[in-house]
Structures are given as C-alpha cells and as structure tokens.
Motif scaffolding. Sequence first.
Motif, PDB file in Angstrom:
ATOM      1  N   LEU A 172     -18.941 -13.590  30.560  1.00  0.00           N
ATOM      2  CA  LEU A 172     -17.934 -14.097  31.497  1.00  0.00           C
ATOM      3  C   LEU A 172     -17.780 -15.606  31.307  1.00  0.00           C
ATOM      4  CD1 LEU A 172     -19.109 -12.166  34.708  1.00  0.00           C
ATOM      5  CD2 LEU A 172     -17.156 -11.593  33.279  1.00  0.00           C
ATOM      6  N   ALA A 173     -18.918 -16.282  31.089  1.00  0.00           N
ATOM      7  CA  ALA A 173     -18.906 -17.748  30.920  1.00  0.00           C
ATOM      8  C   ALA A 173     -18.081 -18.138  29.694  1.00  0.00           C
ATOM      9  CB  ALA A 173     -20.343 -18.260  30.800  1.00  0.00           C
TER      10      ALA A 173
ATOM     11  N   VAL B 137     -28.834 -14.121  48.097  1.00  0.00           N
ATOM     12  CA  VAL B 137     -27.801 -14.378  47.079  1.00  0.00           C
ATOM     13  C   VAL B 137     -28.544 -14.583  45.762  1.00  0.00           C
ATOM     14  CG1 VAL B 137     -26.052 -15.985  46.234  1.00  0.00           C
ATOM     15  CG2 VAL B 137     -26.125 -15.423  48.655  1.00  0.00           C
ATOM     16  N   GLU B 138     -28.231 -13.766  44.768  1.00  0.00           N
ATOM     17  CA  GLU B 138     -28.818 -13.972  43.441  1.00  0.00           C
ATOM     18  C   GLU B 138     -27.970 -15.002  42.695  1.00  0.00           C
ATOM     19  OE1 GLU B 138     -30.999  -9.782  42.329  1.00  0.00           O
ATOM     20  OE2 GLU B 138     -28.827  -9.815  42.168  1.00  0.00           O
ATOM     21  N   VAL B 139     -28.627 -16.061  42.233  1.00  0.00           N
ATOM     22  CA  VAL B 139     -27.950 -17.122  41.484  1.00  0.00           C
ATOM     23  C   VAL B 139     -28.348 -16.935  40.022  1.00  0.00           C
ATOM     24  CG1 VAL B 139     -27.763 -19.612  41.144  1.00  0.00           C
ATOM     25  CG2 VAL B 139     -27.941 -18.674  43.467  1.00  0.00           C
ATOM     26  N   VAL B 140     -27.324 -16.712  39.156  1.00  0.00           N
ATOM     27  CA  VAL B 140     -27.630 -16.274  37.793  1.00  0.00           C
ATOM     28  C   VAL B 140     -26.995 -17.213  36.762  1.00  0.00           C
ATOM     29  CG1 VAL B 140     -27.738 -14.263  36.282  1.00  0.00           C
ATOM     30  CG2 VAL B 140     -27.406 -13.934  38.748  1.00  0.00           C
ATOM     31  N   PRO B 141     -27.751 -18.212  36.301  1.00  0.00           N
ATOM     32  CA  PRO B 141     -27.183 -19.095  35.281  1.00  0.00           C
ATOM     33  C   PRO B 141     -27.061 -18.362  33.952  1.00  0.00           C
ATOM     34  CG  PRO B 141     -29.279 -19.943  36.174  1.00  0.00           C
ATOM     35  CD  PRO B 141     -29.123 -18.548  36.664  1.00  0.00           C
ATOM     36  N   ALA B 142     -25.995 -18.666  33.209  1.00  0.00           N
ATOM     37  CA  ALA B 142     -25.944 -18.233  31.808  1.00  0.00           C
ATOM     38  C   ALA B 142     -26.840 -19.198  31.018  1.00  0.00           C
ATOM     39  CB  ALA B 142     -24.503 -18.307  31.305  1.00  0.00           C
ATOM     40  N   ILE B 143     -27.135 -18.855  29.771  1.00  0.00           N
ATOM     41  CA  ILE B 143     -27.979 -19.777  28.991  1.00  0.00           C
ATOM     42  C   ILE B 143     -27.258 -21.105  28.719  1.00  0.00           C
ATOM     43  CG2 ILE B 143     -29.557 -18.126  27.887  1.00  0.00           C
ATOM     44  CD1 ILE B 143     -27.687 -17.998  25.514  1.00  0.00           C
TER      45      ILE B 143
ATOM     46  N   PRO C 205     -18.222 -22.621  29.547  1.00  0.00           N
ATOM     47  CA  PRO C 205     -19.542 -21.987  29.669  1.00  0.00           C
ATOM     48  C   PRO C 205     -20.598 -22.847  30.363  1.00  0.00           C
ATOM     49  CG  PRO C 205     -18.973 -22.453  27.368  1.00  0.00           C
ATOM     50  CD  PRO C 205     -17.737 -22.682  28.173  1.00  0.00           C
ATOM     51  N   GLN C 206     -20.398 -24.181  30.368  1.00  0.00           N
ATOM     52  CA  GLN C 206     -21.370 -25.041  31.063  1.00  0.00           C
ATOM     53  C   GLN C 206     -21.141 -25.044  32.573  1.00  0.00           C
ATOM     54  OE1 GLN C 206     -19.666 -26.179  28.323  1.00  0.00           O
ATOM     55  NE2 GLN C 206     -21.389 -26.127  26.898  1.00  0.00           N
ATOM     56  N   ARG C 207     -19.909 -24.741  32.989  1.00  0.00           N
ATOM     57  CA  ARG C 207     -19.536 -24.845  34.412  1.00  0.00           C
ATOM     58  C   ARG C 207     -19.376 -23.441  35.017  1.00  0.00           C
ATOM     59  NH1 ARG C 207     -21.260 -29.308  35.514  1.00  0.00           N
ATOM     60  NH2 ARG C 207     -20.005 -29.490  37.402  1.00  0.00           N
ATOM     61  N   PHE C 208     -20.088 -22.471  34.490  1.00  0.00           N
ATOM     62  CA  PHE C 208     -19.958 -21.083  34.933  1.00  0.00           C
ATOM     63  C   PHE C 208     -21.323 -20.529  35.331  1.00  0.00           C
ATOM     64  CE2 PHE C 208     -19.357 -16.603  34.964  1.00  0.00           C
ATOM     65  CZ  PHE C 208     -18.017 -16.421  35.292  1.00  0.00           C
ATOM     66  N   ILE C 209     -21.341 -19.696  36.377  1.00  0.00           N
ATOM     67  CA  ILE C 209     -22.619 -19.167  36.882  1.00  0.00           C
ATOM     68  C   ILE C 209     -22.370 -17.854  37.640  1.00  0.00           C
ATOM     69  CG2 ILE C 209     -22.465 -20.425  39.118  1.00  0.00           C
ATOM     70  CD1 ILE C 209     -25.541 -21.075  38.618  1.00  0.00           C
TER      71      ILE C 209
ATOM     72  N   ASP D 164     -30.534 -16.965  51.397  1.00  0.00           N
ATOM     73  CA  ASP D 164     -31.804 -17.174  50.724  1.00  0.00           C
ATOM     74  C   ASP D 164     -31.546 -16.986  49.221  1.00  0.00           C
ATOM     75  OD1 ASP D 164     -34.435 -17.420  50.254  1.00  0.00           O
ATOM     76  OD2 ASP D 164     -35.014 -15.456  51.058  1.00  0.00           O
ATOM     77  N   PRO D 165     -31.219 -18.077  48.486  1.00  0.00           N
ATOM     78  CA  PRO D 165     -30.876 -17.903  47.074  1.00  0.00           C
ATOM     79  C   PRO D 165     -32.104 -17.623  46.201  1.00  0.00           C
ATOM     80  CG  PRO D 165     -30.779 -20.232  47.691  1.00  0.00           C
ATOM     81  CD  PRO D 165     -31.119 -19.484  48.939  1.00  0.00           C
ATOM     82  N   VAL D 166     -31.936 -16.718  45.253  1.00  0.00           N
ATOM     83  CA  VAL D 166     -33.003 -16.416  44.297  1.00  0.00           C
ATOM     84  C   VAL D 166     -32.400 -16.637  42.906  1.00  0.00           C
ATOM     85  CG1 VAL D 166     -34.571 -14.622  43.448  1.00  0.00           C
ATOM     86  CG2 VAL D 166     -33.845 -14.609  45.836  1.00  0.00           C
ATOM     87  N   VAL D 167     -33.011 -17.517  42.118  1.00  0.00           N
ATOM     88  CA  VAL D 167     -32.478 -17.779  40.781  1.00  0.00           C
ATOM     89  C   VAL D 167     -33.044 -16.725  39.833  1.00  0.00           C
ATOM     90  CG1 VAL D 167     -32.286 -19.446  38.888  1.00  0.00           C
ATOM     91  CG2 VAL D 167     -32.215 -20.240  41.267  1.00  0.00           C
ATOM     92  N   VAL D 168     -32.170 -16.047  39.114  1.00  0.00           N
ATOM     93  CA  VAL D 168     -32.550 -14.902  38.283  1.00  0.00           C
ATOM     94  C   VAL D 168     -32.006 -15.082  36.872  1.00  0.00           C
ATOM     95  CG1 VAL D 168     -32.599 -12.385  38.249  1.00  0.00           C
ATOM     96  CG2 VAL D 168     -31.858 -13.544  40.310  1.00  0.00           C
ATOM     97  N   LYS D 169     -32.734 -14.549  35.900  1.00  0.00           N
ATOM     98  CA  LYS D 169     -32.255 -14.577  34.518  1.00  0.00           C
ATOM     99  C   LYS D 169     -31.044 -13.658  34.342  1.00  0.00           C
ATOM    100  CE  LYS D 169     -34.493 -13.718  30.543  1.00  0.00           C
ATOM    101  NZ  LYS D 169     -35.640 -13.317  29.720  1.00  0.00           N
ATOM    102  N   ASP D 170     -30.215 -14.015  33.376  1.00  0.00           N
ATOM    103  CA  ASP D 170     -28.994 -13.249  33.096  1.00  0.00           C
ATOM    104  C   ASP D 170     -29.350 -11.956  32.352  1.00  0.00           C
ATOM    105  OD1 ASP D 170     -26.453 -12.395  32.437  1.00  0.00           O
ATOM    106  OD2 ASP D 170     -26.119 -13.952  30.914  1.00  0.00           O
ATOM    107  N   GLN D 171     -29.714 -10.945  33.123  1.00  0.00           N
ATOM    108  CA  GLN D 171     -29.993  -9.622  32.542  1.00  0.00           C
ATOM    109  C   GLN D 171     -29.352  -8.575  33.446  1.00  0.00           C
ATOM    110  OE1 GLN D 171     -33.939  -8.683  30.864  1.00  0.00           O
ATOM    111  NE2 GLN D 171     -33.859  -6.850  32.142  1.00  0.00           N
ATOM    112  N   ALA D 172     -28.794  -7.521  32.870  1.00  0.00           N
ATOM    113  CA  ALA D 172     -27.993  -6.562  33.644  1.00  0.00           C
ATOM    114  C   ALA D 172     -28.701  -6.128  34.920  1.00  0.00           C
ATOM    115  CB  ALA D 172     -27.666  -5.340  32.796  1.00  0.00           C
TER     116      ALA D 172
END
Length: 282
Positions: free
Chosen positions: A125-126, A150-156, A132-136, A176-184
């Motif tokens: 999507l990014a 809320v899952e917060v999912v940065p792209a690489i 791609p730098q301004r997408f999450i 309550d945000p949780v930062v998660v890796k970009d995996q399905a």
Amino acid sequence: MTITIGILGSGIMATGIVELLVSHDHAVIMRSRSQASGDDAMARIEANLARLVAKEKITETQAKQRRDAITFTTELSDLGQCKLVIESIIEHAATKHDLLSELSDFLSDDAIIASNTSTLPIIDLAVASKRPQRFIGMHFFNPAPLMATVEVVPAITTDEDVIDTVVALARSLGKDPVVVKDQAGFIVNALLFPYLNEAIKLHDNGVASKEAIDSAMKGGCGFPMGPFALLDLVGLDTSLAIMDALYAEHKHPQYAASPRLRRMVSAGLLGRKTGQGFYTYG
Ligand SMILES: NC(=O)c1ccc[n+]([C@@H]2O[C@H](COP(=O)([O-])OP(=O)(O)OC[C@H]3O[C@@H](n4cnc5c(N)ncnc54)[C@H](O)[C@@H]3O)[C@@H](O)[C@H]2O)c1
C-alpha cells in the motif's frame, strides 16, 4: 492539538473512525464515491449521536458540534488540505492501490496516509501511495469508538516521525496503540481469524449448531460474543478478504477460508450490513 483529518470510505469502519475523531474535537472530511453512500453514512452517524443524547452521554449542543465537524465530499481533491488521511475502504488490494495513488497527487509532500487495512501488506500500500516514507497502517477495531486497541503498523520504509505522530494520535483518542511488524493479520487478526474460520468448519462438520458454538465460546472463554455473531459484525466479505490475505502470506492450509464462507459472500450474505449472515437482523 486538533486537526482536520481526511477519511476515505463511508462503511462500518470509516463511520466509526469519524465518530471517534469528532468526539475528540477533530474536524473530518469524509470522502466516498457516491452521494448516496455519504448520505447513508451520515444517517448512521446522526442515529448514533441521537442515541448518545438519549442516554445523556452527550448534550444536544455536543451532538451538533460533532455533526458540524464532519464535511462530506465525493471529490478526492477536497482532501488536499489534510495533513493526515485515514483510508478505510473495501479490503481489496487493487482498489486500495488505485485510490491511494490518485489521492497522493492531491496531498502535500509531508502529509501522512494511514490505512485501516485488516491484513494487506502495508509495504504494498505504501509503494502504491507513492509516498512510502509517509505511509503507515493504523488498524482500528470494530466498533472504533469503543474498542481500546489500535495496531500501528509501519512499513519497512516508514519514517520514525510518522510512527510517533500516529502513536500520539491514537493515545490522544484514548486508545492503547500497539506497534506491530508488517505481517499479514498483524497480531489480532492473525490469531482471531483462524479461530473464526475453524468455528465455521466445526459447524459444517455437524459438531454443534452455531447458536451452541456461540454460547459455548461466551460461557467457556468469557468472550463477549461468539464466533458467528462476530463474523456477522465484522462482515463476511471483509472476513473472507482477511482469510485470503493470511493464506496469500503464509500459504498454509490452516489459513484456507471455509468454502461455506466463500459461498455466503458470493450469495451476498454479508452479515449485519446486509441484514443476513449467519443470523438475520432488522
Ligand atoms: N469490519 C471490521 O470489523 C473491520 C475492522 C478493522 C478494519 N477493517 C478494515 O476497514 C476497511 C473497511 O472495512 P469496512 O468493514 O468498513 O467495510 P464496509 O463494507 O462497511 O465498507 C467498505 C467501504 O468501501 C467503499 N468501497 C467499496 N468499493 C470501493 C471502490 N471500488 N472504491 C472506493 N471505495 C469503495 C464502500 O463504499 C464503503 O464505504 C477494510 O480495509 C477492512 O479490512 C474492518
């Protein structure tokens, strides 16, 4: 700080996110493809505001302020002034890619796009968004005004300050945000949907009725609703798209969508939003 936030879409999640944002004094520009779907979304929002007034959770004045904070448009260019746009349209990769690419041309270079996708790869999507730098990923749960995570999912490719901004926004909305890796499936759907899919298979195998399975999971696990009620709430089309995205990522039979789910979607039995899914509504 309150800002004007753009929302793409007018379905279950888009309207929930709009309700959440205006309850925290943000202004919202909601963009949908047709005036009819915008009218429908506004009617649902008005009904929810009226319900809150009736329950004395908010005053008439607050309801009016929230209503007045929402501008509806069918023009993508009207989102050009927004420094943040949250995309929440149908869970279909090509459709999201096309719209994100088109949207990006109207936004300033530093503007952020956050997608509420449930499972699609954030990096794809990014890249489609041409920023791609301004997408999450910013994954809310249903109903968005009520659910805490809320899952917060940065792209690489995502800039650090974009992650910080979205985490801070989620906190400011009481989440309550949780930062998660970009995996399905990120965390929640990677765990939840195989379970929901198994419930359909259990029913198909004649182990128990859907009512019995729902009741057992509520009483036995303390879940607030059983798997069939939850599938109807999420929407069976969205649920199928989530299973297919999990399968596409892992290629493991565990993630193969139940044939019954696929056929119900083909038949247009999508759950609460169409009045008929595993149960009947309205
Ligand atoms: N339903 C849930 O429980 C849930 C929870 C979290 C995230 N999500 C995600 O939120 C997003 C929206 O899901 P939803 O449940 O609100 O779905 P929905 O079916 O209620 O709404 C879909 C929206 O997409 C729009 N749309 C459909 N085709 C389109 C097209 N070709 N171009 C532009 N817009 C189009 C529709 O008009 C509608 O506004 C999806 O990415 C979904 O995975 C859903």
